[in-house]
Write an enzyme that holds these catalytic residues in place. Structure first.
Site, PDB file in Angstrom:
ATOM      1  N   SER A   1     -23.105 -71.042 -30.825  1.00 44.08           N
ATOM      2  CA  SER A   1     -21.733 -70.927 -30.302  1.00 44.08           C
ATOM      3  C   SER A   1     -20.789 -70.978 -31.490  1.00 44.08           C
ATOM      4  O   SER A   1     -21.199 -71.345 -32.597  1.00 44.08           O
ATOM      5  CB  SER A   1     -21.456 -72.130 -29.394  1.00 44.08           C
ATOM      6  OG  SER A   1     -20.086 -72.214 -29.053  1.00 44.08           O
TER       7      SER A   1
ATOM      8  N   TYR B   1     -22.002 -81.033 -26.915  1.00 42.10           N
ATOM      9  CA  TYR B   1     -22.157 -79.572 -27.007  1.00 42.10           C
ATOM     10  C   TYR B   1     -22.176 -79.130 -28.480  1.00 42.10           C
ATOM     11  O   TYR B   1     -23.020 -78.322 -28.879  1.00 42.10           O
ATOM     12  CB  TYR B   1     -21.023 -78.884 -26.240  1.00 42.10           C
ATOM     13  CG  TYR B   1     -21.248 -77.396 -26.027  1.00 42.10           C
ATOM     14  CD1 TYR B   1     -22.133 -76.943 -25.057  1.00 42.10           C
ATOM     15  CD2 TYR B   1     -20.565 -76.442 -26.787  1.00 42.10           C
ATOM     16  CE1 TYR B   1     -22.340 -75.576 -24.855  1.00 42.10           C
ATOM     17  CE2 TYR B   1     -20.758 -75.086 -26.589  1.00 42.10           C
ATOM     18  CZ  TYR B   1     -21.644 -74.653 -25.619  1.00 42.10           C
ATOM     19  OH  TYR B   1     -21.853 -73.298 -25.431  1.00 42.10           O
TER      20      TYR B   1
HETATM   21  N1  LIG Z   1     -19.424 -68.241 -22.265  1.00 42.22           N
HETATM   22  C1  LIG Z   1     -19.020 -68.695 -23.444  1.00 42.22           C
HETATM   23  O1  LIG Z   1     -17.813 -68.691 -23.724  1.00 42.22           O
HETATM   24  C2  LIG Z   1     -20.036 -69.174 -24.455  1.00 42.22           C
HETATM   25  C3  LIG Z   1     -19.562 -69.450 -25.747  1.00 42.22           C
HETATM   26  C4  LIG Z   1     -20.466 -69.900 -26.697  1.00 42.22           C
HETATM   27  C5  LIG Z   1     -21.799 -70.046 -26.373  1.00 42.22           C
HETATM   28  N2  LIG Z   1     -22.223 -69.768 -25.099  1.00 42.22           N
HETATM   29  C6  LIG Z   1     -23.654 -69.926 -24.826  1.00 42.22           C
HETATM   30  O2  LIG Z   1     -24.147 -68.716 -24.290  1.00 42.22           O
HETATM   31  C7  LIG Z   1     -25.324 -68.987 -23.527  1.00 42.22           C
HETATM   32  C8  LIG Z   1     -25.270 -68.226 -22.241  1.00 42.22           C
HETATM   33  O3  LIG Z   1     -24.274 -68.800 -21.420  1.00 42.22           O
HETATM   34  P1  LIG Z   1     -23.257 -67.934 -20.520  1.00 42.22           P
HETATM   35  O4  LIG Z   1     -21.944 -68.032 -21.172  1.00 42.22           O
HETATM   36  O5  LIG Z   1     -23.808 -66.606 -20.209  1.00 42.22           O
HETATM   37  O6  LIG Z   1     -23.159 -68.887 -19.234  1.00 42.22           O
HETATM   38  P2  LIG Z   1     -23.724 -68.776 -17.749  1.00 42.22           P
HETATM   39  O7  LIG Z   1     -23.556 -70.129 -17.172  1.00 42.22           O
HETATM   40  O8  LIG Z   1     -23.073 -67.642 -17.026  1.00 42.22           O
HETATM   41  O9  LIG Z   1     -25.270 -68.462 -17.958  1.00 42.22           O
HETATM   42  C9  LIG Z   1     -26.160 -69.444 -18.419  1.00 42.22           C
HETATM   43  C10 LIG Z   1     -27.407 -69.418 -17.573  1.00 42.22           C
HETATM   44  O10 LIG Z   1     -28.268 -70.458 -18.046  1.00 42.22           O
HETATM   45  C11 LIG Z   1     -28.838 -71.066 -16.918  1.00 42.22           C
HETATM   46  N3  LIG Z   1     -29.249 -72.425 -17.193  1.00 42.22           N
HETATM   47  C12 LIG Z   1     -28.471 -73.512 -17.389  1.00 42.22           C
HETATM   48  N4  LIG Z   1     -29.229 -74.594 -17.538  1.00 42.22           N
HETATM   49  C13 LIG Z   1     -30.512 -74.188 -17.445  1.00 42.22           C
HETATM   50  C14 LIG Z   1     -31.749 -74.847 -17.508  1.00 42.22           C
HETATM   51  N5  LIG Z   1     -31.833 -76.171 -17.677  1.00 42.22           N
HETATM   52  N6  LIG Z   1     -32.881 -74.107 -17.387  1.00 42.22           N
HETATM   53  C15 LIG Z   1     -32.814 -72.770 -17.184  1.00 42.22           C
HETATM   54  N7  LIG Z   1     -31.671 -72.094 -17.098  1.00 42.22           N
HETATM   55  C16 LIG Z   1     -30.524 -72.797 -17.224  1.00 42.22           C
HETATM   56  C17 LIG Z   1     -27.744 -71.052 -15.848  1.00 42.22           C
HETATM   57  O11 LIG Z   1     -28.289 -71.193 -14.548  1.00 42.22           O
HETATM   58  C18 LIG Z   1     -27.120 -69.691 -16.076  1.00 42.22           C
HETATM   59  O12 LIG Z   1     -27.717 -68.708 -15.278  1.00 42.22           O
HETATM   60  C19 LIG Z   1     -25.390 -70.496 -23.408  1.00 42.22           C
HETATM   61  O13 LIG Z   1     -26.335 -71.001 -24.324  1.00 42.22           O
HETATM   62  C20 LIG Z   1     -24.003 -70.957 -23.774  1.00 42.22           C
HETATM   63  O14 LIG Z   1     -23.995 -72.274 -24.293  1.00 42.22           O
HETATM   64  C21 LIG Z   1     -21.367 -69.335 -24.141  1.00 42.22           C
END
Ligand SMILES: NC(=O)c1ccc[n+]([C@@H]2O[C@H](COP(=O)([O-])OP(=O)(O)OC[C@H]3O[C@@H](n4cnc5c(N)ncnc54)[C@H](O)[C@@H]3O)[C@@H](O)[C@H]2O)c1
Length: 272
Positions: A143, A156
């Site tokens: 991130s 986080y």
């Molecule tokens: N959206 C943002 O702004 C952002 C920014 C930086 C990093 N991220 C990272 O990107 C990645 C993807 O997240 P996203 O933004 O698409 O969010 P999202 O919540 O839409 O998707 C994340 C998915 O991970 C799944 N998940 C959560 N905990 C889990 C577990 N214990 N086991 C299996 N699956 C699990 C959720 O059910 C969800 O479907 C994550 O690692 C998040 O930390 C997101």
């Protein structure tokens, strides 16, 4: 990686957000995508969407923070397919705003299990088969919170700094092998990350704030990440905000600290 046709690709957290859009775009390019997620409904929706566009996929309900479940998942995949070509450690969870002393240790541990140990364990279990492939890739999602310290986000930030450390060190160790390693640093991406997170008293406020800073679509994010895999990029900043933060953090970490602290004070003042 030259192309994705017939590549076997594991994507964790594929039931929503970037995991889903990566699944759709990679399946469109001819990959067989193996989807995992803890949420069965989202997972089934992604599976249906991939199939509707004529893609190939299989889905697995897995909690990436649960060691026995991850072991069973890897066994099921390798028993059926023998190897994978690409591992995308995308699953992750967020935590609401709270100071370190307010956050229950159980929540901290859960977040580290999901965001960090999930990544390490999947890599440990799949890497041996990936080393036998002509070309392979490991893609770990950190991130921008793995680039600079954010008050009220200790767990986080710890998890995402650690994913970055793990990924960059592994990349150096695998230098000269067939396995490319990429660290992904998204900025604000429009997904469910905050909706699915652990929240304390101010869940709705955190969600409203996130809506303002999430400026990049999940589709755009997936296409940037796929391009990075193609180029075997060491790291990729996803979104203009991520690029700016990386630039400032390299130019002057002190400047970034001051900006973050000032912004924190403004937010606290608004709360009063
Ligand atoms: N959206 C943002 O702004 C952002 C920014 C930086 C990093 N991220 C990272 O990107 C990645 C993807 O997240 P996203 O933004 O698409 O969010 P999202 O919540 O839409 O998707 C994340 C998915 O991970 C799944 N998940 C959560 N905990 C889990 C577990 N214990 N086991 C299996 N699956 C699990 C959720 O059910 C969800 O479907 C994550 O690692 C998040 O930390 C997101």
């Amino acid at each position: 990686m030259q192309n994705f046709k017939d590549k076997i690709i594991v994507i964790t957290g594929a039931g929503s957000g970037m995991g889903r859009t990566l699944a759709l775009q990679l399946a469109q390019r001819g990959a067989l995508v193996l989807l995992s997620d803890i949420h069965e409904v989202g997972l089934a929706e992604t599976e249906q969407l991939v199939q509707q566009q004529g893609g190939r996929c299989k889905s697995y309900k897995v909690d990436v923070g649960d060691k026995p479940q991850v072991e069973a998942f890897a066994k099921a995949v390798l028993d059926e397919f023998t190897f994978i070509d690409v591992l995308i450690n995308n699953a992750g969870m967020a935590i609401g705003k709270a100071s370190f002393d307010e956050i229950p240790m159980a929540d901290f541990e859960r977040l580290i299990n999901v965001n960090l140990w999930g990544v390490i364990q999947h890599t440990k279990l799949f890497l041996p088969t990936m080393l036998t492939r002509p070309e392979a890739a490991i893609v770990n999602t950190s991130s921008v919170f793995g680039l600079f310290p954010v008050p009220s986000q200790v767990p986080y930030c710890v998890s995402k700094y650690a994913v970055r450390g793990f990924t960059e060190t592994l990349r150096m160790e695998l230098n000269g092998t067939n396995v490319a390693v990429t660290c992904v640093h998204p900025g604000g991406i429009k997904t469910n990350i905050v909706n699915y997170g652990i929240h304390y008293n101010d869940g709705e406020k955190v969600k409203a704030e996130f809506d303002k800073v999430a400026i990049t679509s999940a589709e755009k994010a997936a296409s940037i990440i796929i391009r990075a895999i193609e180029k075997k990029a060491k790291r990729v900043m996803v979104g203009p905000d991520a690029k700016l933060i990386r630039f400032v953090s390299q130019l002057s970490p002190n400047l970034l600290d001051s900006f973050v602290l000032r912004r924190q004070q403004q937010l606290n003042a608004k709360l009063k």
